[in-house]
Design a protein around this motif. Structure first.
Motif, PDB file in Angstrom:
ATOM      1  N   GLY A 166       0.744  11.876  -4.097  1.00 30.38           N
ATOM      2  CA  GLY A 166       1.663  11.037  -4.855  1.00 30.38           C
ATOM      3  C   GLY A 166       2.243   9.871  -4.078  1.00 30.38           C
ATOM      4  N   GLN A 167       1.966   9.794  -2.775  1.00 26.96           N
ATOM      5  CA  GLN A 167       2.482   8.671  -1.992  1.00 26.96           C
ATOM      6  C   GLN A 167       1.790   7.378  -2.428  1.00 26.96           C
ATOM      7  OE1 GLN A 167       4.944   8.368  -0.064  1.00 26.96           O
ATOM      8  NE2 GLN A 167       4.610   6.430   1.001  1.00 26.96           N
ATOM      9  N   VAL A 168       2.588   6.350  -2.721  1.00 29.93           N
ATOM     10  CA  VAL A 168       2.070   5.052  -3.138  1.00 29.93           C
ATOM     11  C   VAL A 168       2.389   4.016  -2.066  1.00 29.93           C
ATOM     12  CG1 VAL A 168       2.159   3.223  -4.874  1.00 29.93           C
ATOM     13  CG2 VAL A 168       2.383   5.630  -5.570  1.00 29.93           C
ATOM     14  N   THR A 169       1.352   3.340  -1.580  1.00 33.26           N
ATOM     15  CA  THR A 169       1.548   2.232  -0.651  1.00 33.26           C
ATOM     16  C   THR A 169       1.435   0.948  -1.452  1.00 33.26           C
ATOM     17  OG1 THR A 169       0.516   3.525   1.114  1.00 33.26           O
ATOM     18  CG2 THR A 169       0.775   1.164   1.489  1.00 33.26           C
ATOM     19  N   ASP A 170       2.526   0.196  -1.499  1.00 27.24           N
ATOM     20  CA  ASP A 170       2.574  -0.987  -2.359  1.00 27.24           C
ATOM     21  C   ASP A 170       1.592  -2.057  -1.886  1.00 27.24           C
ATOM     22  OD1 ASP A 170       3.432  -2.434  -4.522  1.00 27.24           O
ATOM     23  OD2 ASP A 170       5.436  -2.860  -3.743  1.00 27.24           O
ATOM     24  N   SER A 171       1.306  -3.000  -2.762  1.00 27.99           N
ATOM     25  CA  SER A 171       0.321  -4.052  -2.499  1.00 27.99           C
ATOM     26  C   SER A 171       0.652  -4.795  -1.209  1.00 27.99           C
ATOM     27  CB  SER A 171       0.299  -5.036  -3.663  1.00 27.99           C
ATOM     28  OG  SER A 171       0.105  -4.369  -4.893  1.00 27.99           O
ATOM     29  N   HIS A 172      -0.285  -4.778  -0.265  1.00 30.51           N
ATOM     30  CA  HIS A 172      -0.058  -5.404   1.032  1.00 30.51           C
ATOM     31  C   HIS A 172      -1.398  -5.813   1.629  1.00 30.51           C
ATOM     32  CE1 HIS A 172      -1.228  -1.354   2.221  1.00 30.51           C
ATOM     33  NE2 HIS A 172      -1.433  -1.799   3.453  1.00 30.51           N
ATOM     34  N   SER A 173      -1.347  -6.527   2.739  1.00 31.90           N
ATOM     35  CA  SER A 173      -2.565  -6.927   3.426  1.00 31.90           C
ATOM     36  C   SER A 173      -2.367  -6.785   4.930  1.00 31.90           C
ATOM     37  CB  SER A 173      -2.956  -8.358   3.057  1.00 31.90           C
ATOM     38  OG  SER A 173      -1.869  -9.252   3.235  1.00 31.90           O
ATOM     39  N   ASP A 174      -3.463  -6.926   5.666  1.00 36.02           N
ATOM     40  CA  ASP A 174      -3.436  -6.765   7.121  1.00 36.02           C
ATOM     41  C   ASP A 174      -4.035  -7.998   7.777  1.00 36.02           C
ATOM     42  OD1 ASP A 174      -2.478  -3.965   7.010  1.00 36.02           O
ATOM     43  OD2 ASP A 174      -4.446  -3.594   6.122  1.00 36.02           O
ATOM     44  N   ALA A 175      -3.708  -8.210   9.045  1.00 39.33           N
ATOM     45  CA  ALA A 175      -4.186  -9.419   9.718  1.00 39.33           C
ATOM     46  C   ALA A 175      -5.686  -9.371  10.002  1.00 39.33           C
ATOM     47  CB  ALA A 175      -3.388  -9.664  10.996  1.00 39.33           C
ATOM     48  N   PRO A 176      -6.196  -8.356  10.709  1.00 39.42           N
ATOM     49  CA  PRO A 176      -7.638  -8.296  10.939  1.00 39.42           C
ATOM     50  C   PRO A 176      -8.345  -7.435   9.877  1.00 39.42           C
ATOM     51  CG  PRO A 176      -6.341  -7.461  12.833  1.00 39.42           C
ATOM     52  CD  PRO A 176      -5.475  -7.458  11.601  1.00 39.42           C
ATOM     53  N   TYR A 200      -8.411  -9.071   1.812  1.00 37.66           N
ATOM     54  CA  TYR A 200      -8.139  -8.228   0.644  1.00 37.66           C
ATOM     55  C   TYR A 200      -6.743  -7.625   0.700  1.00 37.66           C
ATOM     56  CZ  TYR A 200     -12.905  -8.207  -1.191  1.00 37.66           C
ATOM     57  OH  TYR A 200     -14.092  -8.570  -1.755  1.00 37.66           O
ATOM     58  N   THR A 201      -5.977  -7.890  -0.340  1.00 38.40           N
ATOM     59  CA  THR A 201      -4.743  -7.138  -0.581  1.00 38.40           C
ATOM     60  C   THR A 201      -5.142  -5.792  -1.168  1.00 38.40           C
ATOM     61  OG1 THR A 201      -3.380  -9.104  -0.923  1.00 38.40           O
ATOM     62  CG2 THR A 201      -2.627  -7.071  -1.971  1.00 38.40           C
ATOM     63  N   HIS A 202      -4.373  -4.755  -0.873  1.00 40.18           N
ATOM     64  CA  HIS A 202      -4.721  -3.430  -1.385  1.00 40.18           C
ATOM     65  C   HIS A 202      -3.477  -2.640  -1.759  1.00 40.18           C
ATOM     66  CE1 HIS A 202      -4.928  -3.811   3.004  1.00 40.18           C
ATOM     67  NE2 HIS A 202      -4.471  -2.581   3.132  1.00 40.18           N
ATOM     68  N   LYS A 203      -3.656  -1.866  -2.832  1.00 42.71           N
ATOM     69  CA  LYS A 203      -2.628  -0.949  -3.339  1.00 42.71           C
ATOM     70  C   LYS A 203      -3.266   0.430  -3.278  1.00 42.71           C
ATOM     71  CE  LYS A 203       0.110  -0.371  -7.624  1.00 42.71           C
ATOM     72  NZ  LYS A 203       1.425  -0.918  -7.205  1.00 42.71           N
ATOM     73  N   VAL A 204      -2.591   1.399  -2.655  1.00 40.10           N
ATOM     74  CA  VAL A 204      -3.232   2.677  -2.343  1.00 40.10           C
ATOM     75  C   VAL A 204      -2.370   3.830  -2.848  1.00 40.10           C
ATOM     76  CG1 VAL A 204      -4.314   4.054  -0.538  1.00 40.10           C
ATOM     77  CG2 VAL A 204      -4.127   1.575  -0.239  1.00 40.10           C
ATOM     78  N   ILE A 205      -3.019   4.777  -3.539  1.00 40.85           N
ATOM     79  CA  ILE A 205      -2.324   5.958  -4.056  1.00 40.85           C
ATOM     80  C   ILE A 205      -3.009   7.208  -3.519  1.00 40.85           C
ATOM     81  CG2 ILE A 205      -1.650   7.229  -6.130  1.00 40.85           C
ATOM     82  CD1 ILE A 205      -1.745   4.548  -7.636  1.00 40.85           C
ATOM     83  N   THR A 206      -2.235   8.079  -2.880  1.00 40.98           N
ATOM     84  CA  THR A 206      -2.770   9.336  -2.358  1.00 40.98           C
ATOM     85  C   THR A 206      -2.800  10.371  -3.482  1.00 40.98           C
ATOM     86  OG1 THR A 206      -1.830   8.867  -0.173  1.00 40.98           O
ATOM     87  CG2 THR A 206      -2.490  11.135  -0.617  1.00 40.98           C
ATOM     88  N   LEU A 207      -3.993  10.849  -3.806  1.00 38.71           N
ATOM     89  CA  LEU A 207      -4.150  11.823  -4.889  1.00 38.71           C
ATOM     90  C   LEU A 207      -4.185  13.255  -4.379  1.00 38.71           C
ATOM     91  CD1 LEU A 207      -6.743   9.920  -7.079  1.00 38.71           C
ATOM     92  CD2 LEU A 207      -4.259   9.935  -7.270  1.00 38.71           C
ATOM     93  N   GLU A 208      -4.637  13.450  -3.157  1.00 39.05           N
ATOM     94  CA  GLU A 208      -4.592  14.746  -2.484  1.00 39.05           C
ATOM     95  C   GLU A 208      -4.124  14.503  -1.064  1.00 39.05           C
ATOM     96  OE1 GLU A 208      -4.937  17.542  -3.933  1.00 39.05           O
ATOM     97  OE2 GLU A 208      -5.824  16.888  -5.839  1.00 39.05           O
ATOM     98  N   ARG A 209      -3.235  15.380  -0.561  1.00 42.24           N
ATOM     99  CA  ARG A 209      -2.619  15.138   0.748  1.00 42.24           C
ATOM    100  C   ARG A 209      -3.689  14.767   1.769  1.00 42.24           C
ATOM    101  NH1 ARG A 209      -0.683  21.098   2.912  1.00 42.24           N
ATOM    102  NH2 ARG A 209      -2.719  22.110   2.727  1.00 42.24           N
ATOM    103  N   TYR A 210      -3.370  13.788   2.581  1.00 44.42           N
ATOM    104  CA  TYR A 210      -4.376  13.026   3.319  1.00 44.42           C
ATOM    105  C   TYR A 210      -4.107  13.039   4.821  1.00 44.42           C
ATOM    106  CZ  TYR A 210      -7.260   8.864   4.402  1.00 44.42           C
ATOM    107  OH  TYR A 210      -8.181   7.987   4.906  1.00 44.42           O
TER     108      TYR A 210
END
Length: 377
Positions: A175-185, A253-263
């Protein structure tokens, strides 16, 4: 699960499960056929597959990538290795704390390794670990960073460049949601256990239609996101990452990530020879994220330092043993230059070649660079 990925029904179940934790990712079933066209299916790992996606700037999901674990753990199936890693973390007695974002609102907390393991095992509240770095720590007893990114040229530059790698554990609850973000490399993320749902898109293409990125604009609350607008983007892709799989993600790429099973996974950022021209273009044209975050000016020269390190590495590899050249992807430089020249707009290519940070790398690669005769090689 085969190398072709999940079935249509399984993929739809993933999409439905994700909206339990973030209602902005809800999509009507009538649009699912269109969404399937954007699905990034897993493919078998090979050096050629990874490096060709890297030079082209295309996301890919790989199965069979060597497991970045140490010793006996490297011989275990991915999920067993993940559980062994969590057992190892639970056995740590260090009082050092690491940053964790917990609960639906992402409250920042500081937990020890043992507390992180206990919280992950309980799997009762949402949380995500963002500050559990592995390089030059005792966590290298169980994780082998160079298996995942041994071609990383940031490691050959100065300390500020090394800091951009940020090779770390990625640990999160269901259920952890990582909001839309991007990375440098660019980045690679290896999954030991769990399942994550990634929605990805080109940062600036998305910005034009109102999709926000918390690393690029000031956001009050959650970044603005809409599935139908996302689906309208040519760059829109989605990925379902499962145990034993490795996701390669380009920096644009910007990415939005949702954990569906503990990771449990590991990830790191890098620049390499196959992607160096593309990333230098991205950083020079858009400005690297580390400059946007640096209020002191201490990193103003970092891009030049990285460019010089790439230049020096290419020169050194000319006379290096073949195994060393293969490790860094030296044999992909010509193709990288060819693809870059074919896809880069002419005016931008000319502007880049006029920039010494780009040119010091380009001049080492035989290719029809604009105005090359005007500069000494």
């Amino acid at each position: 699960m085969s190398d072709q990925g999940l079935s249509r029904e399984e993929l739809w179940n993933v999409v439905v499960a994700a909206e339990q934790y973030d209602d902005t990712v809800h999509i009507d079933h009538s649009l699912f056929s269109s969404m399937l066209k954007r699905y990034v299916a897993p493919m078998r790992f090979s050096r050629d597959t990874l490096f060709k996606h890297m030079l082209a700037g295309e996301a890919c999901l790989l199965t069979g990538f060597p497991q970045p674990a140490q010793g006996e753990l490297s011989d275990l199936p991915a999920e067993d290795a993940g559980m062994a890693i969590m057992h190892w973390l639970a056995s740590r007695r260090s009082k050092e704390t690491h940053r964790v974002f917990a609960g639906p609102t992402g409250v920042r907390r500081e937990l020890t390794l043992q507390e992180i393991a206990q919280k992950w095992r309980a799997n009762r509240t949402r949380f995500g670990v963002t500050d559990l770095h592995i390089r030059e720590s005792n966590m290298e007893k169980v994780i082998a960073p160079d298996i995942l990114s041994g071609f990383n040229l940031l490691r050959l530059s100065n300390q500020d460049a090394k800091d951009q790698e940020m090779f770390s554990f990625v640990i999160s609850s269901r259920g952890q949601v990582t909001d839309s973000h991007s990375d440098a490399p660019d980045s690679s993320n290896y999954c030991f256990t769990g399942q994550k749902y990634w929605l990805i898109w080109d940062t600036y293409e998305g910005a034009k239609c109102g999709l926000q990125d918390v690393d690029r604009v000031a956001v009050a609350g959650k970044a603005s996101f809409d599935m139908e607008r996302w689906l309208s983007l040519p760059s829109a892709r989605w990925v379902v990452v499962n145990p034993g799989q490795t996701l390669f993600l380009p920096a644009n790429y910007t990415h939005k990530v949702i954990t569906l099973e503990r990771y449990i996974g590991v990830g790191g950022f890098y620049i390499a020879l196959p992607n160096c021209l593309r990333l230098m273009n991205h950083w020079i044209t858009r400005g690297p994220l580390w400059l946007k975050r640096d209020r002191t000016g201490a990193l103003n020269d970092l891009l030049g330092d990285i460019a010089q390190s790439i230049h020096d590495t290419i020169v050194d590899l000319r006379d290096a043993p073949s195994i060393e050249r293969e490790k860094f992807g030296y044999d992909y430089l010509d193709e990288a230059a060819q693809v870059f020249i074919e896809t880069c707009p002419e005016d931008r290519l000319s502007a880049l070649y006029a920039d010494q940070r780009f040119r010091c790398i380009a001049d080492l690669i035989e290719a029809p660079w604009p105005g090359q005769h005007q500069h000494a090689m």
